[in-house]
Design a protein around this motif. Structure first.
Motif, PDB file in Angstrom:
ATOM      1  N   THR A 174       0.842  -1.198   0.000  1.00  9.84           N
ATOM      2  CA  THR A 174       0.000   0.000   0.000  1.00  9.84           C
ATOM      3  C   THR A 174       0.875   1.245   0.000  1.00  9.84           C
ATOM      4  OG1 THR A 174      -1.744  -1.175   1.202  1.00  9.84           O
ATOM      5  CG2 THR A 174      -1.846   1.229   1.217  1.00  9.84           C
ATOM      6  N   ARG A 175       1.983   1.158   0.706  1.00  5.96           N
ATOM      7  CA  ARG A 175       2.914   2.305   0.763  1.00  5.96           C
ATOM      8  C   ARG A 175       3.829   2.344  -0.452  1.00  5.96           C
ATOM      9  NH1 ARG A 175       5.374   6.004   0.166  1.00  5.96           N
ATOM     10  NH2 ARG A 175       6.545   7.341   1.622  1.00  5.96           N
ATOM     11  N   TYR A 176       4.352   1.180  -0.840  1.00  6.67           N
ATOM     12  CA  TYR A 176       5.288   1.111  -1.967  1.00  6.67           C
ATOM     13  C   TYR A 176       4.682   0.218  -3.050  1.00  6.67           C
ATOM     14  CZ  TYR A 176       8.363   2.750   1.748  1.00  6.67           C
ATOM     15  OH  TYR A 176       8.919   3.458   2.805  1.00  6.67           O
ATOM     16  N   ARG A 177       4.037   0.806  -4.029  1.00  6.96           N
ATOM     17  CA  ARG A 177       3.256   0.055  -5.016  1.00  6.96           C
ATOM     18  C   ARG A 177       4.132  -0.839  -5.910  1.00  6.96           C
ATOM     19  NH1 ARG A 177      -2.002   2.448  -4.946  1.00  6.96           N
ATOM     20  NH2 ARG A 177      -2.143   3.317  -2.841  1.00  6.96           N
ATOM     21  N   ASP A 178       5.389  -0.491  -6.102  1.00 12.00           N
ATOM     22  CA  ASP A 178       6.262  -1.286  -6.976  1.00 12.00           C
ATOM     23  C   ASP A 178       6.626  -2.641  -6.369  1.00 12.00           C
ATOM     24  OD1 ASP A 178       6.253   0.684  -8.864  1.00 12.00           O
ATOM     25  OD2 ASP A 178       8.118   1.608  -8.185  1.00 12.00           O
ATOM     26  N   LEU A 179       6.419  -2.800  -5.062  1.00  7.43           N
ATOM     27  CA  LEU A 179       6.787  -4.062  -4.416  1.00  7.43           C
ATOM     28  C   LEU A 179       5.988  -5.241  -4.958  1.00  7.43           C
ATOM     29  CD1 LEU A 179       7.298  -3.187  -0.641  1.00  7.43           C
ATOM     30  CD2 LEU A 179       9.010  -3.928  -2.293  1.00  7.43           C
ATOM     31  N   ALA A 180       4.800  -4.982  -5.467  1.00 11.92           N
ATOM     32  CA  ALA A 180       3.975  -6.070  -6.005  1.00 11.92           C
ATOM     33  C   ALA A 180       4.690  -6.781  -7.148  1.00 11.92           C
ATOM     34  CB  ALA A 180       2.632  -5.525  -6.481  1.00 11.92           C
ATOM     35  N   GLN A 181       5.418  -6.016  -7.978  1.00  9.08           N
ATOM     36  CA  GLN A 181       6.163  -6.618  -9.083  1.00  9.08           C
ATOM     37  C   GLN A 181       7.310  -7.478  -8.564  1.00  9.08           C
ATOM     38  OE1 GLN A 181       4.711  -6.132 -11.974  1.00  9.08           O
ATOM     39  NE2 GLN A 181       3.297  -4.729 -10.956  1.00  9.08           N
ATOM     40  N   ILE A 182       7.940  -7.023  -7.497  1.00  6.46           N
ATOM     41  CA  ILE A 182       9.046  -7.788  -6.908  1.00  6.46           C
ATOM     42  C   ILE A 182       8.525  -9.090  -6.311  1.00  6.46           C
ATOM     43  CG2 ILE A 182      10.829  -7.751  -5.123  1.00  6.46           C
ATOM     44  CD1 ILE A 182      10.974  -4.718  -5.496  1.00  6.46           C
ATOM     45  N   VAL A 183       7.381  -9.017  -5.645  1.00  6.33           N
ATOM     46  CA  VAL A 183       6.783 -10.224  -5.064  1.00  6.33           C
ATOM     47  C   VAL A 183       6.475 -11.238  -6.156  1.00  6.33           C
ATOM     48  CG1 VAL A 183       4.752 -11.136  -3.862  1.00  6.33           C
ATOM     49  CG2 VAL A 183       5.858  -9.050  -3.045  1.00  6.33           C
ATOM     50  N   GLY A 184       5.920 -10.769  -7.284  1.00  7.17           N
ATOM     51  CA  GLY A 184       5.624 -11.666  -8.398  1.00  7.17           C
ATOM     52  C   GLY A 184       6.870 -12.342  -8.937  1.00  7.17           C
ATOM     53  N   SER A 185       7.966 -11.597  -9.033  1.00  6.58           N
ATOM     54  CA  SER A 185       9.219 -12.163  -9.530  1.00  6.58           C
ATOM     55  C   SER A 185       9.787 -13.195  -8.557  1.00  6.58           C
ATOM     56  CB  SER A 185      10.247 -11.045  -9.758  1.00  6.58           C
ATOM     57  OG  SER A 185       9.790 -10.129 -10.725  1.00  6.58           O
ATOM     58  N   ILE A 186       9.705 -12.907  -7.267  1.00  5.02           N
ATOM     59  CA  ILE A 186      10.200 -13.850  -6.256  1.00  5.02           C
ATOM     60  C   ILE A 186       9.389 -15.145  -6.292  1.00  5.02           C
ATOM     61  CG2 ILE A 186      10.431 -14.249  -3.773  1.00  5.02           C
ATOM     62  CD1 ILE A 186      11.084 -11.274  -3.472  1.00  5.02           C
ATOM     63  N   LEU A 187       8.080 -15.028  -6.466  1.00  4.91           N
ATOM     64  CA  LEU A 187       7.234 -16.213  -6.535  1.00  4.91           C
ATOM     65  C   LEU A 187       7.606 -17.092  -7.733  1.00  4.91           C
ATOM     66  CD1 LEU A 187       3.711 -14.801  -5.571  1.00  4.91           C
ATOM     67  CD2 LEU A 187       5.102 -16.417  -4.266  1.00  4.91           C
ATOM     68  N   GLN A 188       7.936 -16.475  -8.857  1.00  6.01           N
ATOM     69  CA  GLN A 188       8.342 -17.248 -10.036  1.00  6.01           C
ATOM     70  C   GLN A 188       9.607 -18.038  -9.755  1.00  6.01           C
ATOM     71  OE1 GLN A 188       8.678 -14.507 -13.302  1.00  6.01           O
ATOM     72  NE2 GLN A 188       6.481 -14.470 -13.707  1.00  6.01           N
ATOM     73  N   VAL A 189      10.559 -17.408  -9.079  1.00  6.61           N
ATOM     74  CA  VAL A 189      11.811 -18.098  -8.738  1.00  6.61           C
ATOM     75  C   VAL A 189      11.551 -19.234  -7.760  1.00  6.61           C
ATOM     76  CG1 VAL A 189      14.063 -17.816  -7.629  1.00  6.61           C
ATOM     77  CG2 VAL A 189      13.224 -16.053  -9.188  1.00  6.61           C
ATOM     78  N   MET A 190      10.731 -18.972  -6.733  1.00  4.99           N
ATOM     79  CA  MET A 190      10.469 -19.984  -5.711  1.00  4.99           C
ATOM     80  C   MET A 190       9.716 -21.181  -6.276  1.00  4.99           C
ATOM     81  SD  MET A 190      12.043 -18.929  -3.144  1.00  4.99           S
ATOM     82  CE  MET A 190      11.507 -20.240  -2.037  1.00  4.99           C
ATOM     83  N   PHE A 191       8.924 -20.961  -7.328  1.00  7.34           N
ATOM     84  CA  PHE A 191       8.200 -22.072  -7.937  1.00  7.34           C
ATOM     85  C   PHE A 191       9.170 -23.136  -8.451  1.00  7.34           C
ATOM     86  CE2 PHE A 191       6.330 -24.069 -11.752  1.00  7.34           C
ATOM     87  CZ  PHE A 191       5.221 -24.669 -11.180  1.00  7.34           C
ATOM     88  N   TYR A 192      10.284 -22.690  -9.031  1.00  4.44           N
ATOM     89  CA  TYR A 192      11.247 -23.642  -9.587  1.00  4.44           C
ATOM     90  C   TYR A 192      12.197 -24.195  -8.526  1.00  4.44           C
ATOM     91  CZ  TYR A 192       9.540 -22.008 -14.072  1.00  4.44           C
ATOM     92  OH  TYR A 192       8.726 -21.711 -15.132  1.00  4.44           O
ATOM     93  N   LEU A 193      12.358 -23.472  -7.416  1.00  3.59           N
ATOM     94  CA  LEU A 193      13.232 -23.947  -6.351  1.00  3.59           C
ATOM     95  C   LEU A 193      12.520 -24.892  -5.385  1.00  3.59           C
ATOM     96  CD1 LEU A 193      15.228 -20.706  -5.391  1.00  3.59           C
ATOM     97  CD2 LEU A 193      16.004 -22.646  -6.757  1.00  3.59           C
ATOM     98  N   THR A 194      11.206 -24.959  -5.478  1.00  2.47           N
ATOM     99  CA  THR A 194      10.408 -25.795  -4.574  1.00  2.47           C
ATOM    100  C   THR A 194       9.988 -27.076  -5.292  1.00  2.47           C
ATOM    101  OG1 THR A 194       9.574 -23.780  -3.523  1.00  2.47           O
ATOM    102  CG2 THR A 194       8.380 -25.810  -3.067  1.00  2.47           C
TER     103      THR A 194
END
Length: 267
Positions: A174-194
């Protein structure tokens, strides 16, 4: 020692949200109905899509890894269903307060209601997708043992961990709107590491031990998936999930309490 004011504020907000659970359930169900309004099968379109995706991934990766269908298909199906819950909750957590801007500015509801609404909506979709698992077991001629009951506390621990992360992400994004894009990128990486599309036994022993031990998503999934596959989750997985839930909620309460009053101004 007196309880800090911000902790009292956060605790009161969360307790108030829990008192509004009937409202949360109604709003979440309306969200699901609205998404599939005038659709013949409604949310079960998601179940069909999930079934097609599981079958497609199995046909490709089952051949690549040369594993038996009885072993790999249930592992893959449960993993993908859990991943869909996790990724949907964490992605939508980034906009939980933003999407509820009009309600927050007009009604004096506890702010955690909006996080609970988002989580309950995704849990409803998760339950629709979960229908695939007993059908799959029936088709494969497999049964569930008493170990399957351990999936219930495992799922509870998963939801508790997702809840505190969703609360923190909701405030931050809510405070930093760009963080949503970072969260999406981290989730993509974690999908392949899990281990979702691949099984832990396929990893080299030393590399696999470190990759899995330090991956919290692996432990979250194991406490739910292993019992359904007739296995007992390791004590390490239970301890990691429990410790993360306790420590995470302590951090989330302090963080939410300090920034709760500012959320309406950030919208």
């Amino acid at each position: 020692m007196p309880i800090p004011k911000h902790l009292k504020s956060a605790s009161a907000d969360i307790a108030g949200a829990l008192l509004h659970l009937p409202l949360v359930g109604l709003l979440a169900w309306q969200d699901v109905k609205q998404r599939y309004r005038r659709s013949l099968l409604g949310p079960f379109w998601l179940t069909i899509s999930m079934g097609v995706m599981i079958a497609t991934i199995f046909m490709v990766f089952g051949q690549i890894f040369d594993v038996s269908m009885d072993e790999f298909l249930p592992f893959l199906a449960i993993g993908l269903i859990l991943w869909t819950l996790l990724s949907s909750v964490l992605s939508e957590a980034c906009t939980a307060f933003i999407a509820a801007e009009s309600i927050i500015k007009q009604l004096p509801l506890p702010l955690f209601v909006h996080v609970l609404r988002m989580m309950w909506r995704n849990l409803l979709i998760f339950l629709h997708n979960l229908v695939i698992v007993p059908l799959l077991f029936l088709a494969l001629g497999k049964g569930l043992g008493w170990e399957a009951l351990l999936a219930i506390p495992g799922l509870l621990l998963l939801v508790l961990n997702l809840a505190w992360i969703a609360l923190v992400l909701g405030v931050l994004c809510t405070r930093y709107r760009d963080l949503a894009q970072i969260v999406g990128s981290i989730l993509q990486v974690m999908f392949y590491l899990t281990p979702i599309m691949w099984m832990p036994g396929l990893l080299p022993e030393k590399a696999g031990r470190y990759l899995l031990a330090f991956n919290p998503l692996f432990h979250w999934f194991e406490t739910v998936r292993s019992p359904l596959l007739g296995q007992l989750p390791s004590l390490q997985s239970w301890l990691v999930c429990g410790a993360m839930a306790v420590a995470g909620w302590a951090v989330a309460l302090a963080f939410f309490g300090r920034h709760r009053a500012r959320i309406a101004y950030w919208l």
